[in-house]
Design a protein around this motif. Structure first.
Motif, short mmCIF file in Angstrom:
data_model
loop_
_atom_site.label_atom_id
_atom_site.label_comp_id
_atom_site.label_asym_id
_atom_site.label_seq_id
_atom_site.Cartn_x
_atom_site.Cartn_y
_atom_site.Cartn_z
N LYS A 139 41.70 14.69 86.45
CA LYS A 139 41.39 13.66 87.44
C LYS A 139 40.61 12.50 86.82
O LYS A 139 40.69 11.37 87.30
CB LYS A 139 40.57 14.25 88.58
N GLN A 157 32.98 8.78 93.41
CA GLN A 157 34.26 8.15 93.69
C GLN A 157 34.09 7.12 94.80
O GLN A 157 33.21 7.24 95.65
CB GLN A 157 35.28 9.19 94.13
N GLN A 159 36.48 4.35 97.46
CA GLN A 159 37.82 4.04 97.95
C GLN A 159 37.76 2.76 98.77
O GLN A 159 36.78 2.48 99.44
CB GLN A 159 38.36 5.21 98.79
N PHE A 303 41.63 4.25 95.25
CA PHE A 303 40.35 4.89 94.97
C PHE A 303 40.11 4.85 93.46
O PHE A 303 41.04 4.71 92.68
CB PHE A 303 40.34 6.34 95.47
N THR A 305 37.19 6.37 90.20
CA THR A 305 36.03 7.17 89.84
C THR A 305 35.06 6.27 89.10
O THR A 305 35.49 5.44 88.30
CB THR A 305 36.49 8.31 88.91
N LEU A 345 31.25 9.16 97.56
CA LEU A 345 32.12 10.33 97.56
C LEU A 345 31.89 11.18 96.31
O LEU A 345 31.74 10.63 95.22
CB LEU A 345 33.58 9.91 97.64
N GLU A 349 35.18 18.98 92.00
CA GLU A 349 36.21 19.69 92.75
C GLU A 349 35.53 20.59 93.76
O GLU A 349 34.94 21.61 93.40
CB GLU A 349 37.05 20.56 91.79
N ALA A 373 37.35 12.51 105.59
CA ALA A 373 37.88 12.80 104.25
C ALA A 373 39.40 12.97 104.28
O ALA A 373 40.09 12.59 103.33
CB ALA A 373 37.21 14.06 103.70
N ASP A 374 39.93 13.53 105.38
CA ASP A 374 41.38 13.73 105.45
C ASP A 374 42.13 12.40 105.52
O ASP A 374 43.13 12.20 104.84
CB ASP A 374 41.74 14.63 106.64
N LEU A 376 41.08 9.54 104.46
CA LEU A 376 40.92 8.83 103.19
C LEU A 376 41.81 9.44 102.11
O LEU A 376 42.50 8.73 101.38
CB LEU A 376 39.45 8.87 102.73
N SER A 377 41.80 10.78 102.01
CA SER A 377 42.59 11.38 100.93
C SER A 377 44.09 11.23 101.19
O SER A 377 44.88 11.16 100.25
CB SER A 377 42.19 12.83 100.71
N ALA A 380 44.92 7.89 99.76
CA ALA A 380 44.42 7.59 98.41
C ALA A 380 45.54 7.28 97.42
O ALA A 380 46.49 8.05 97.28
CB ALA A 380 43.58 8.76 97.90
#
Lengths: 403, 287
Positions: A139, A157, A159, A303, A305, A345, A349, A373-374, A376-377, A380
Motif C-alpha cells: 500500500k 492518509q 482523501q 486518496f 498516504t 485517517l 491495516e 469510512a465505507d 470514503l473507501s 477511493a
C-alpha cells in the motif's frame, strides 16, 4: 525577501563541513540498540505548520509520549515542505554533512525531488518494528507513483472531499455531470484554489480522472502520449465552466485557506479539502456553519498516504527512526484518528490489529460533517505519477489561466 | 572627505558586498544552468530563451511595470500636493501632518490586509453598503480587487507611498528659505510662475528620489502582491516564488533567470532615470 533568501543561501554555502558520525552503523543496528542510542536525545521534526490543531497534537500527545517512553525531546519546527527540500538541496550542494533536521513530514513531488537529488537517508522502514507488524508494504510502495523503496515511513492518509452547506445546497451533486450543472446553475458560487496549490492541484487531478475515463489507465507509470490524448478533455471541461466560476474565473483563491475563508463568509457555496474531517474541524472551530457537510463524486475521490522521511545529514538518525516508529504505532494512529485531536485517517491495516484495538478504531466518530469510512473507501482512487501532475499544472496555467 | 567616509564604512560594506555579490553570482550561475541540484551542469541560455518566448511572462512584466509606475507616480504627486498643503498651513495646524506617519509605521503586509478587509466583496465597505440597503446583494459591490489591472495593489502601494513621498518632499519644503519666494513675488512673479521657477526646481530632486525608490520597490516587492495579487497575469515576484517553491526542480533556472533580468532592469532603470532627470534639469535651465 530576496535579500533574506540570498543571505541564507550564502550562509549555507559558507557554513563549515563536518563528518557525520555513526552514519552507516545506524542501519546495521537492531531496533533495541537504536532505542538505547536515542534515549535522552532531541529530535527536530520539520513539518507543515498550517494547522493549529495538528501542531497542538504534536506538541502535547507526541512530545509527551516520546518523553515518557523513550526520554526523547521532540521539537516541532514549522516549515513548508518545499522550503525544507530547498534547504536540503543547498546543504547537499555545500557538502554540509551535519544538518539541523532529523525527521520530515513529506510526500508527493517533494519526495520525488528529494529522491532525485539524493538528499534522503535510507532505506530504513524495514528496521522499524511497527512497520513490519501493522502495515501493508504494497500500500505504501509508491508515493504519487514514485517508488518509495523504504525511504519514507507511512503515517497517515488523506482523501479528497467536497464541502457544502446543506442550508444553501440541500442536495449536493453526485456525479461530475451534476457538478457541472450545479456550477452553471449557480454562477459565481464555485471556485478552486489556484494550482500548484496542493488542494487546487488535487481538484485538477480529480477532474482529470473523471473526464478521461478513470484512473486505471494512469497506474502503469507516465505515458506522454496518453496525456496528450486525454488532457484536452479535462481542459475543455474546465474551460467551458470558467465563466461560471467565482470572479468569472479570472482569478482564483491563492490556497486552501483562502478558499475556506470565501466559503465561510458565504462568498461561494462549495469548498474542497484533501482532508475528510476538515469540515468537521472547521465546524468545531466555529468558522463553518453547523450545517456544513461533505460529499464525494461517483467518479471517485483521490486518496494519498503521507509519510515521514529522514534527511541524509540528520544529526540524530536514531532518534528520528524511533519517532517515525512511534508515529506508526496503533496508539499514535488511534490518537491521531480522533477528530478532537486531528481526524487524520490511519495508515495501518486495521485488519492486522487485535479485537480490542480494532473496536477502538471502529468506535471513533469523525462527526456529522465527515463521510463514513465505507463511503470514503468505496470512492477511493489512488494518486497519479507526479509527471502527470506537473503537466496538468503547467497546462492549466497556459490554457485556463492564460485566456 | 569622500574617501574618509568609505574607510569608515568599510567594516559594514565588506560583508554586505560579499553577501550581496555572492547571492547575485549564484543566481546568475543557476540561471545559466550551473550549480543546480539537478541538471546537466552545462552552460546554456535556453532558460532565457524560454522566458522571452513566454506570453505569460510578458504579461507579468507588463503588470509589474504598470503597477510600479502608477503607484510611484500617484505617490509622488499625492505626497507633493499634501506637502505643499501642509506647508501653507499656519504652524499651529501643521501637527495634522502626524497622521501621515501612520502609513509609514504600518508594514506593507498590514496595509495589504487593510485594503483586503475594506474592499473585498465581503469586506467592511461592502457590508456597510449592504446593511444600509444601498446595494441589495454583495454581488452588486464592484469587484475592485479582482479586475486584473492590479488596482488593489496600486491602492495599497499608494497608502504606503504617499506618506513616504510626503516625508521626503516635506523635509525639503520645511527647510525652504521663504525669502526666495518673497523676492520672486516682489519682482512681480505670479503664484504659478513662482511655483514653477522657484519652488518646484528645489523639490524636484526629492521627487525624483522618491519616484525611483517607490517604483523599484513596487516592481520587485513580494508582500503586497502576495496578499492582493490576482491569479492572472500575476506580478513577476509572485511568479518567481511560484516557480522556485511550487514547481518541479527542473524549472528552477527559470526563476533565477527572471530574478537576474529583474536585477539588471532595476540597475538600468535607476541609471537611465537619473540621466534623464539630469537632462531634463539642464534643458529646463536653458529656458
Amino acid at each position: 525577501m530576496r535579500v533574506i533568501f540570498f543571505l541564507s543561501l550564502f550562509l549555507a554555502l559558507t557554513a563549515g563541513c563536518s563528518e557525520a558520525p555513526h552514519e552507516e552503523s545506524v542501519l546495521r543496528q537492531d531496533y533495541a540498540s537504536l532505542e538505547n542510542l536515542a534515549r535522552g536525545t532531541e529530535v527536530r521534526w520539520h513539518m507543515w505548520g498550517g494547522s493549529a490543531q495538528i501542531n497542538q497534537w504534536v506538541d502535547t500527545y507526541v512530545a509527551g509520549e516520546m518523553k515518557r517512553l523513550h526520554d526523547i525531546n521532540v521539537v516541532r519546527v514549522p516549515m513548508d515542505a518545499p522550503v525544507f527540500v530547498n534547504k536540503l538541496l543547498t546543504e547537499k550542494a555545500a557538502s554540509k554533512n551535519t544538518g539541523t533536521m532529523d525527521l520530515l513530514w513529506i510526500n508527493g513531488e517533494n519526495f520525488k525531488n528529494s529522491m532525485q537529488a539524493g538528499v534522503l537517508f535510507g532505506p530504513f522502514t524495514d528496521r522499524l518494528p511497527n512497520f513490519t507488524a501493522w502495515y501493508d508494504p504494497q500500500k505504501s510502495a509508491h508515493d504519487f507513483g514514485f517508488p518509495v523503496n523504504g525511504f519514507e515511513a507511512p503515517y497517515g492518509q488523506a482523501q479528497f472531499v467536497f464541502e457544502y452547506d446543506t442550508q444553501r445546497t440541500p442536495v449536493p451533486p453526485a456525479t461530475l455531470a451534476e457538478l457541472a450543472d450545479w456550477i452553471r446553475a449557480n454562477p459565481g458560487r464555485f471556485t478552486y484554489p489556484q494550482p500548484p496549490d496542493f488542494t487546487g492541484s488535487a481538484f485538477l487531478r480529480q477532474i482529470f480522472y473523471a473526464t478521461t475515463g478513470g484512473h486505471e489507465q494512469y497506474m502503469v507509470g507516465f505515458n506522454p502520449d496518453l496525456y496528450a490524448k486525454n488532457a484536452p478533455l479535462t481542459f475543455a471541461w474546465l474551460g467551458e465552466l470558467k465563466p461560471y466560476l467565482w470572479q468569472e474565473g479570472r482569478t482564483y483563491p491563492k490556497n486552501a485557506a483562502a478558499l475556506d475563508t470565501l466559503f465561510a463568509r458565504g462568498e461561494i457555496d462549495m469548498a474542497m479539502s484533501y482532508h475528510p474531517a476538515h469540515a468537521q474541524m472547521k465546524i468545531l472551530e466555529k468558522t463553518y456553519p453547523d450545517t456544513a457537510k461533505t460529499f464525494v463524486l461517483a467518479e471517485g475521490a483521490i486518496f494519498n498516504t503521507h509519510f515521514t522521511a529522514i534527511p541524509f545529514n540528520a544529526p540524530n538518525k536514531a532518534g528520528a527512526m524511533v519517532l517515525a516508529n512511534f508515529l506508526m504505532s496503533p496508539e499514535a494512529q488511534l490518537s491521531k484518528f480522533k477528530p478532537e485531536n486531528w481526524g487524520d485517517l490511519p495508515a495501518l491495516e486495521i485488519g492486522k490489529l487485535d479485537e480490542a484495538q480494532r473496536q477502538a478504531f471502529e468506535a471513533v466518530d469523525l462527526g456529522a460533517a465527515t463521510l463514513g469510512a465505507d463511503a470514503l473507501s468505496a470512492a477511493a482512487v489512488p494518486e497519479i505519477a507526479s509527471e502527470y501532475l506537473e503537466l496538468l499544472e503547467r497546462d492549466w496555467d497556459t490554457i485556463i489561466l492564460g485566456h | 572627505m569622500k574617501r574618509g567616509i568609505i574607510h569608515g564604512l568599510l567594516p559594514l560594506l565588506l560583508p554586505y558586498c560579499a553577501l550581496f555579490c555572492a547571492g547575485l553570482a549564484l543566481t546568475l550561475a543557476q540561471s545559466l544552468g550551473l550549480f543546480l541540484p539537478l541538471g546537466s551542469g552545462e552552460v546554456s541560455i535556453e532558460h532565457y530563451q524560454t522566458l522571452i518566448q513566454d506570453q505569460g511572462i510578458r504579461q507579468s512584466l507588463g503588470l509589474s511595470l504598470s503597477v510600479a509606475f502608477f503607484s510611484a507616480t500617484g505617490s509622488v504627486l499625492g505626497g507633493t500636493v499634501l506637502a505643499l498643503a501642509l506647508w501653507r498651513m499656519p504652524p499651529s495646524l501643521r501637527r495634522v501632518g502626524v497622521v501621515s506617519k501612520v502609513g509609514l509605521i504600518l508594514p506593507h503586509v498590514a496595509v495589504a490586509f487593510l485594503v483586503l478587509l475594506l474592499l473585498s466583496r465581503t469586506g467592511l465597505v461592502a457590508s456597510v453598503l449592504f446593511q444600509t440597503g444601498i446595494i441589495s446583494s454583495p454581488e452588486e459591490f464592484p469587484s475592485i480587487l479582482h479586475t486584473g489591472s492590479g488596482l488593489g495593489m496600486i491602492l495599497a502601494f499608494l497608502l504606503k507611498g504617499v506618506p513616504f513621498a510626503l516625508l521626503l518632499i516635506g523635509a525639503v519644503l520645511f527647510g525652504f528659505d521663504i525669502r526666495l519666494i518673497q523676492t520672486a513675488r516682489m519682482l512681480g512673479a505670479g503664484p504659478l510662475r513662482t511655483f514653477r521657477s522657484v519652488t518646484l526646481p528645489r523639490l524636484l530632486p526629492a521627487m525624483h528620489s522618491a519616484f525611483i525608490i517607490l517604483f523599484l520597490y513596487a516592481f520587485g516587492s513580494f508582500d503586497i502582491p502576495f496578499v492582493l495579487g490576482e491569479s492572472h497575469p500575476g506580478m513577476l515576484s509572485i511568479r518567481v516564488f511560484d516557480i522556485f517553491f511550487q514547481r518541479d526542480l527542473s524549472q528552477r533556472p527559470q526563476a533565477m533567470a527572471i530574478l537576474t533580468l529583474m536585477f539588471v532592469f532595476a540597475a538600468l532603470f535607476a541609471m537611465l532615470y537619473n540621466r534623464f532627470a539630469a537632462y531634463l534639469d539642464g534643458w529646463r535651465r536653458k529656458l
